[in-house]
Motif scaffolding. Structure first.
Motif, PDB file in Angstrom:
ATOM      1  N   THR A  83       0.833  -1.206   0.000  1.00  0.00           N
ATOM      2  CA  THR A  83       0.000   0.000   0.000  1.00  0.00           C
ATOM      3  C   THR A  83       0.862   1.248   0.000  1.00  0.00           C
ATOM      4  OG1 THR A  83      -1.712  -1.195   1.237  1.00  0.00           O
ATOM      5  CG2 THR A  83      -1.847   1.205   1.216  1.00  0.00           C
ATOM      6  N   LEU A  84       1.849   1.293   0.883  1.00  0.00           N
ATOM      7  CA  LEU A  84       2.726   2.462   0.950  1.00  0.00           C
ATOM      8  C   LEU A  84       3.544   2.617  -0.321  1.00  0.00           C
ATOM      9  CD1 LEU A  84       2.015   3.008   3.908  1.00  0.00           C
ATOM     10  CD2 LEU A  84       4.456   3.280   4.346  1.00  0.00           C
ATOM     11  N   ARG A  85       4.026   1.516  -0.841  1.00  0.00           N
ATOM     12  CA  ARG A  85       4.840   1.598  -2.058  1.00  0.00           C
ATOM     13  C   ARG A  85       4.051   2.209  -3.205  1.00  0.00           C
ATOM     14  NH1 ARG A  85       6.564  -4.009  -4.568  1.00  0.00           N
ATOM     15  NH2 ARG A  85       4.291  -4.038  -4.794  1.00  0.00           N
ATOM     16  N   THR A  86       2.768   1.856  -3.317  1.00  0.00           N
ATOM     17  CA  THR A  86       1.931   2.378  -4.401  1.00  0.00           C
ATOM     18  C   THR A  86       1.544   3.825  -4.160  1.00  0.00           C
ATOM     19  OG1 THR A  86       1.044   0.169  -4.818  1.00  0.00           O
ATOM     20  CG2 THR A  86      -0.214   2.045  -5.670  1.00  0.00           C
ATOM     21  N   ILE A  87       1.081   4.145  -2.945  1.00  0.00           N
ATOM     22  CA  ILE A  87       0.605   5.498  -2.650  1.00  0.00           C
ATOM     23  C   ILE A  87       1.713   6.530  -2.779  1.00  0.00           C
ATOM     24  CG2 ILE A  87      -0.245   6.983  -0.791  1.00  0.00           C
ATOM     25  CD1 ILE A  87      -1.935   4.656   0.194  1.00  0.00           C
ATOM     26  N   TYR A  88       2.899   6.185  -2.282  1.00  0.00           N
ATOM     27  CA  TYR A  88       3.997   7.149  -2.270  1.00  0.00           C
ATOM     28  C   TYR A  88       5.000   6.926  -3.401  1.00  0.00           C
ATOM     29  CZ  TYR A  88       2.158   8.605   2.202  1.00  0.00           C
ATOM     30  OH  TYR A  88       1.321   9.081   3.191  1.00  0.00           O
ATOM     31  N   ASN A  89       4.613   6.069  -4.349  1.00  0.00           N
ATOM     32  CA  ASN A  89       5.395   5.885  -5.578  1.00  0.00           C
ATOM     33  C   ASN A  89       6.863   5.604  -5.255  1.00  0.00           C
ATOM     34  OD1 ASN A  89       5.735   5.725  -8.342  1.00  0.00           O
ATOM     35  ND2 ASN A  89       6.214   7.907  -8.562  1.00  0.00           N
ATOM     36  N   ARG A  90       7.089   4.620  -4.407  1.00  0.00           N
ATOM     37  CA  ARG A  90       8.447   4.300  -3.991  1.00  0.00           C
ATOM     38  C   ARG A  90       9.194   3.419  -4.990  1.00  0.00           C
ATOM     39  NH1 ARG A  90      10.121   5.026   1.301  1.00  0.00           N
ATOM     40  NH2 ARG A  90      12.045   4.138   0.448  1.00  0.00           N
ATOM     41  N   GLY A  91       8.506   2.910  -5.992  1.00  0.00           N
ATOM     42  CA  GLY A  91       9.186   2.079  -6.971  1.00  0.00           C
ATOM     43  C   GLY A  91       9.739   0.822  -6.330  1.00  0.00           C
ATOM     44  N   GLU A  92      11.017   0.510  -6.619  1.00  0.00           N
ATOM     45  CA  GLU A  92      11.632  -0.695  -6.079  1.00  0.00           C
ATOM     46  C   GLU A  92      12.550  -0.430  -4.885  1.00  0.00           C
ATOM     47  OE1 GLU A  92      13.575  -2.914  -9.110  1.00  0.00           O
ATOM     48  OE2 GLU A  92      11.702  -3.505 -10.078  1.00  0.00           O
ATOM     49  N   ASP A  93      12.630   0.817  -4.461  1.00  0.00           N
ATOM     50  CA  ASP A  93      13.515   1.155  -3.342  1.00  0.00           C
ATOM     51  C   ASP A  93      12.994   0.574  -2.030  1.00  0.00           C
ATOM     52  OD1 ASP A  93      15.155   2.512  -5.014  1.00  0.00           O
ATOM     53  OD2 ASP A  93      14.426   4.514  -4.478  1.00  0.00           O
TER      54      ASP A  93
END
Length: 418
Positions: free
Chosen positions: A207-217
């Motif tokens: 969820t966080l990766r998608t919402i905040y556009n973290r990519g693969e980091d």
């Protein structure tokens, strides 16, 4: 036997000051031993409690900075973990790694009506609950369905729940709160982490990766492992793991600064060694303190024999056996050691109880974190009685030498000495 104790009482009464000083040495020795052991146990228990927030067979991995040039690249490059590193952890090291997960962070404000709290929002895998021993007090933790469906759910700490809903913090489960600009459903409340000031809320990693556009980091990789039973096994695993991750980031295989490995297992082993050394040091110091009491008993018995030489000579002249004189000295030694030894034991136990009331289990706030310095600073009654019994035996043996000397005295020599 009654007459024997009556004799001993009279002998002690005639030499009150000397007996009191000897008794003080005995009581002080056992008092200090019990207090030292209690304080040491308090420190050890506190350290074990402060490090009990995660399982021993787990490891955390953080990105670092290269410290040496490699493959045409200069040192000083930042290494940021990514999902390739996570996949590598699960596949290449599957023989030892049981469960792996990742963590990402972001700072948010969580609000409910007029109440709000600033927080670090952690995106985690469900294995985080096992690795970091999350204690759920209401609701549940993040699960696989939350991850798969990228649900907007959040787990709050007790402290956050009290700030958002004073008086009824556990009723927050099932409520909707604003996490930044978005609405999240509260699915659980976890026990507050008292060892750190970090105010974390928990959400699904996906969820966080998608919402905040973290990519693969990734900010952190964590995993549970098995089969690494010795320090040598762990060092070899760390060497191979570091080389594999470093290779992915084009860093030297032996560059220990490129990534940082936090191995909780080797840390626990080092702590166990430190605890063993501390316990040994406490016992050595305490036993030397006890020795001073034993020496005091021996000295007082020697002086007593010297002063009563004429008396013992008269006893032997009128038919007293050496065994009866031996018994008088030894019983006197046992009486002095026993009485003052148990006084010291009781005072030591009371001192430990006072430490427990005043500083035991109370965290010290340093401004950056909270740490408990003492947890149950006490000594078991079995140990206390055992130490006291050892002191009594030692005191008896200390009185044996002057007793034998008194038993061997010849009546003529004793009368001439008078």
């Amino acid at each position: 036997m009654i007459e024997l104790f009556h004799e001993i009482r009279q002998a002690i009464s005639r030499n009150r000051l000397r007996t009191s000083l000897t008794g003080f040495a005995v009581a002080w020795g056992i008092f200090m031993l019990i207090v030292l052991l209690g304080a040491g146990n308090g420190l050890i228990n506190a350290q074990l409690a402060n490090n009990a927030d995660y399982i021993d067979n787990s490891m955390a991995v953080f990105g670092g900075q290269t410290s040496k040039p490699y493959n045409g690249l200069n040192e000083g490059r930042e290494v940021k973990l990514d999902e390739v590193d996570l996949a590598l952890t699960e596949s290449r090291f599957a023989n030892n790694v049981d469960h792996a997960g990742a963590v990402i962070y972001t700072s948010v404000t969580i609000a409910l009506d007029e109440n709000y709290v600033s927080s670090t929002l952690r995106g985690v895998f469900p294995v985080d609950a096992q690795i970091n021993r999350r204690r759920v007090v209401a609701g549940r933790y993040i699960n696989d369905i939350d991850m798969r469906e990228q649900r907007k759910v959040v787990v709050l700490s007790e402290n956050q729940a009290r700030e958002l809903l004073p008086g009824r913090p556990l009723d927050l489960v099932g409520r909707i709160v604003k996490v930044g600009p978005m609405a999240f459903s509260v699915v659980g409340i976890i026990e507050e982490d008292k060892s750190t000031r970090s105010n974390n809320a928990i959400a699904p990693f996906t969820t966080l990766r998608t919402i905040y556009n973290r990519g693969e980091d990734l900010d952190r990789i964590e995993f549970v492992f098995h089969g690494l039973e010795t320090e040598t096994d762990n060092k070899e695993f760390e060497k191979q793991y570091r080389a594999a991750v470093n290779q992915h980031h084009r860093a030297a295989p032996d560059d220990e600064d490129a990534i940082w490995l936090w191995n909780r297992f080797t840390q626990a082993m080092q702590m166990q060694r430190g605890v063993a050394i501390l316990r040994t040091a406490l016992w050595v110091i305490g036993l030397f303190t006890l020795l001073s009491g034993v020496v005091g008993v021996s000295n007082i018995m020697l002086i007593s024999v010297r002063e009563r030489t004429r008396e013992f000579g008269i006893r032997k002249a009128i038919g007293a056996r050496p065994a009866s004189i031996l018994r008088i000295i030894i019983v006197e030694s046992v009486v002095i050691t026993s009485i003052f030894g148990y006084i010291g034991m009781v005072l030591g136990v009371l001192a430990n109880h006072y430490m427990e009331i005043t500083v035991g289990s109370k965290p010290i706030d340093t401004g950056l974190f909270k740490a408990t310095m003492f947890v149950n600073p006490s000594v078991g009654l079995g140990t206390a009685f055992g130490v006291t019994a050892v002191l009594i035996i030692a005191g008896t043996l200390a009185g044996l030498i002057p007793a034998l000397k008194a038993a061997r005295v010849r009546p003529v020599e004793a009368l001439n000495a008078g």
